[in-house]
Scaffold this motif. Structure first.
Motif, mmCIF file in Angstrom:
data_model
loop_
_atom_site.group_PDB
_atom_site.id
_atom_site.type_symbol
_atom_site.label_atom_id
_atom_site.label_comp_id
_atom_site.label_asym_id
_atom_site.label_seq_id
_atom_site.Cartn_x
_atom_site.Cartn_y
_atom_site.Cartn_z
ATOM 1 N N SER A 60 16.487 4.735 -9.222
ATOM 2 C CA SER A 60 17.306 5.936 -9.056
ATOM 3 C C SER A 60 18.097 6.280 -10.318
ATOM 4 O O SER A 60 18.721 7.337 -10.395
ATOM 5 N N ALA A 61 18.066 5.388 -11.320
ATOM 6 C CA ALA A 61 18.815 5.617 -12.565
ATOM 7 C C ALA A 61 17.931 5.286 -13.762
ATOM 8 O O ALA A 61 18.187 4.320 -14.498
ATOM 9 N N PRO A 62 16.876 6.075 -14.005
ATOM 10 C CA PRO A 62 15.903 5.737 -15.049
ATOM 11 C C PRO A 62 16.464 5.698 -16.463
ATOM 12 O O PRO A 62 16.108 4.817 -17.250
ATOM 13 N N ASN A 63 17.352 6.626 -16.811
ATOM 14 C CA ASN A 63 17.881 6.621 -18.180
ATOM 15 C C ASN A 63 18.784 5.423 -18.434
ATOM 16 O O ASN A 63 18.745 4.833 -19.517
ATOM 17 N N ALA A 64 19.572 5.052 -17.450
ATOM 18 C CA ALA A 64 20.418 3.867 -17.597
ATOM 19 C C ALA A 64 19.545 2.626 -17.786
ATOM 20 O O ALA A 64 19.900 1.721 -18.558
ATOM 21 N N TYR A 65 18.411 2.597 -17.122
ATOM 22 C CA TYR A 65 17.481 1.474 -17.265
ATOM 23 C C TYR A 65 16.893 1.428 -18.670
ATOM 24 O O TYR A 65 16.890 0.370 -19.319
ATOM 25 N N LYS A 118 12.382 11.868 -11.126
ATOM 26 C CA LYS A 118 12.225 11.878 -9.670
ATOM 27 C C LYS A 118 11.278 12.992 -9.237
ATOM 28 O O LYS A 118 10.468 12.799 -8.315
ATOM 29 N N ASP A 119 11.357 14.151 -9.884
ATOM 30 C CA ASP A 119 10.493 15.280 -9.531
ATOM 31 C C ASP A 119 9.029 14.972 -9.836
ATOM 32 O O ASP A 119 8.144 15.295 -9.038
ATOM 33 N N VAL A 120 8.767 14.352 -10.984
ATOM 34 C CA VAL A 120 7.389 13.989 -11.337
ATOM 35 C C VAL A 120 6.848 12.971 -10.344
ATOM 36 O O VAL A 120 5.703 13.091 -9.867
ATOM 37 N N GLU A 166 12.837 5.527 5.457
ATOM 38 C CA GLU A 166 12.332 5.181 4.121
ATOM 39 C C GLU A 166 12.606 6.302 3.118
ATOM 40 O O GLU A 166 12.276 7.471 3.353
ATOM 41 N N THR A 167 13.194 5.950 1.958
ATOM 42 C CA THR A 167 13.532 6.933 0.922
ATOM 43 C C THR A 167 12.480 7.020 -0.180
ATOM 44 O O THR A 167 12.479 7.976 -0.959
ATOM 45 N N GLY A 168 11.626 6.003 -0.262
ATOM 46 C CA GLY A 168 10.653 5.965 -1.357
ATOM 47 C C GLY A 168 11.172 5.213 -2.570
ATOM 48 O O GLY A 168 10.471 5.091 -3.567
ATOM 49 N N THR A 201 0.802 -1.224 0.000
ATOM 50 C CA THR A 201 0.000 0.000 0.000
ATOM 51 C C THR A 201 0.835 1.274 0.000
ATOM 52 O O THR A 201 0.295 2.372 -0.176
ATOM 53 N N TYR A 202 2.138 1.143 0.183
ATOM 54 C CA TYR A 202 3.006 2.326 0.248
ATOM 55 C C TYR A 202 3.290 2.860 -1.161
ATOM 56 O O TYR A 202 3.690 2.101 -2.050
ATOM 57 N N PRO A 203 3.084 4.160 -1.400
ATOM 58 C CA PRO A 203 3.308 4.718 -2.743
ATOM 59 C C PRO A 203 4.783 5.052 -2.995
ATOM 60 O O PRO A 203 5.246 6.158 -2.720
ATOM 61 N N TYR A 204 5.509 4.092 -3.512
ATOM 62 C CA TYR A 204 6.946 4.252 -3.751
ATOM 63 C C TYR A 204 7.220 5.134 -4.978
ATOM 64 O O TYR A 204 6.631 4.933 -6.041
ATOM 65 N N TYR A 205 8.156 6.070 -4.817
ATOM 66 C CA TYR A 205 8.577 6.887 -5.967
ATOM 67 C C TYR A 205 9.092 6.004 -7.098
ATOM 68 O O TYR A 205 8.850 6.277 -8.282
#
Length: 454
Positions: free
Chosen positions: A435-440, A380-382, A416-418, A350-354
């Motif tokens: 934490s590394a969306p473009n690399a993904y 990350k900002d969005v 917790e960092t999200g 139920t936790y909304p993770y970034y």
């Protein structure tokens, strides 16, 4: 003020006076009478249970629940205020906030579930796939079934000049991205979107052509031959099995173990205007989610009975129970234990993770819904604008403080960092690090990468 409302407020004051001081810190709900929307799927269960078990009323909320015709109608209802909140596709608040399709700032303080979807193909397609699938010693197919087994079938249709058509529920749905992920992992291109060119079909360069079909209509559309397969939530995969018209070949649990599914969406304006109401509805949903998973799913049969009512999902008890009670039936008679097919509370569901929000954004970029490169910080900002763990933490902490739910059932809010740890359980073994969306994004052989433009 009419007498009924006056009575409600009197009872509310009396009930609040009896609770612990920590509970009172949440404050009275600024808006008591609410209308929530949902689509007829089993993963709307937390809303139904919060209503039926009285959790909304415990929070001083008097809720009306209304089924919606489709995801667009539902989203529009939240935006225009006809609905105060709704069971939403996780991609909907994200897409609306960045202005894809509709522009509106929608947030979520509550993630509704993990897993719960599957990909089903017609009987004819299944017959063509089976020779490409390894068998266990008992003669049953080895799972997970990858799209590699479908690729020769798609090629056969293409060579015959027949487009291979599949259904998903909405352009920014988990189902769309899961179906695309599965197809691409098997070397089948699901097509691109090009909104900057006015093309939102999602079928540019496609080998499999995906289009929108509302969830309850999936089985009948498959039976009519309009589509050859689809990705949808339950009970509409099991319905195909019961009707004898199709075979679920892979669950989303097998595509991405414990993937985030639906969320509860409200406008940012609602949360700002009614902060206590927002915390209280989140409390009610958390209590409902926990009840659904308590004691190794012991409450699921009771939940299925509720969901089978026509005002909720409206499918037969046995159809809903096939997946909600910890099993899943693939080919008729091939029922297997899948205790985590539907997860509502455990694993911090139920936790909304970034990082969950960022995964959706990476897939929007991968398939062209986001037309241009974005830096990692943008993702990350969005995520932080849409997913609101701060609201969730206040609701959860109040439940801990009033001894309703033990702290062990929640993340450690102080640390917790999200962001979840890098996740490895994908069908193609590609590791996802939020934490590394473009690399993904750059890891995929099919799909847009950094610097790519259509």
């Amino acid at each position: 003020m009419n007498w009924k409302k006056a009575l409600k407020q009197t009872l509310l004051v009396m009930s609040f006076s009896a609770v612990l001081p920590a509970m009172a810190e949440v404050g009275f709900p600024e808006k008591e009478e609410l209308t929530f929307g949902f689509i007829k799927l089993t993963d709307m269960a937390p809303i139904a249970i919060a209503y039926e078990n009285g959790y909304f009323e415990e929070e001083g909320l008097y809720v009306t629940i209304e089924a919606q015709a489709n995801w667009k109608v539902l989203l529009d209802g939240v935006i225009d205020g006809r609905l105060d909140g709704a069971h939403m596709l996780a991609g909907q608040p994200i897409a609306a906030t960045i202005g894809y399709g509709t522009k509106a700032h929608i947030i979520t303080p509550f993630s509704m579930d993990l897993n719960g979807n599957a990909i089903t193909v017609s009987n004819d397609i299944w017959k063509k796939m089976k020779p490409n699938i390894a068998k266990n010693s008992d003669g049953k197919p080895v799972h997970p079934i990858k799209a590699d087994a479908l690729k020769p079938v798609v090629e056969e249709y293409t060579e015959a000049g027949k487009p291979f058509k599949m259904g998903m529920v909405f352009p920014v749905s988990t189902h769309n991205y899961e179906l695309r992920y599965w197809l691409a992992a098997g070397g089948i291109h699901p097509g691109y979107y090009a909104p900057h060119k006015g093309d939102t079909s999602g079928q540019l360069d496609a080998q499999a052509f995906l289009s929108v079909t509302p969830p309850p209509q999936m089985p009948s559309t498959l039976e009519a031959g309009t589509i050859y397969g689809y990705c949808v939530g339950e009970p509409w995969n099991q319905q195909a099995v019961f009707k004898g018209i199709g075979v679920p070949v892979v669950t989303d649990y097998e595509i991405w173990k414990d993937n985030p599914e639906k969320v509860f969406g409200i406008t940012a304006e609602f949360a700002e205007k009614y902060p206590n109401t927002t915390i209280r509805l989140t409390r009610a949903l958390i209590k409902a989610a926990k009840w659904l998973d308590d004691n190794n799913n012991a409450n699921r049969p009771a939940a299925v009975k509720i969901l089978s009512q026509s005002n909720y999902v409206g499918a037969d008890y046995d159809v809903i129970a096939n997946s909600m009670t910890g099993t899943f039936e693939y080919e008729k008679g091939d029922k297997r234990a899948v205790p985590d097919f539907n997860v509502f509370f455990r694993y911090n569901a139920t936790y909304p993770y970034y990082s969950d929000a960022i995964w959706y954004l990476t897939q929007m970029r991968r398939w062209g819904q986001i037309s241009e490169d974005k830096p990692d910080d943008w993702y990350k900002d969005v995520a932080a604008k849409v997913y609101r763990p701060d609201i969730y933490a206040k609701a959860a902490q109040s439940l801990i403080d009033d001894k309703t739910i033990d702290a062990k059932h929640f993340p450690d809010f102080a640390t917790e960092t999200g962001f979840k740890k890098p996740q490895q359980h994908f069908i193609d073994d590609i590791v996802y690090d939020g934490s590394a969306p473009n690399a993904y994004i750059n890891k995929f052989s099919i799909g847009l990468k950094q610097g790519d433009k259509l």
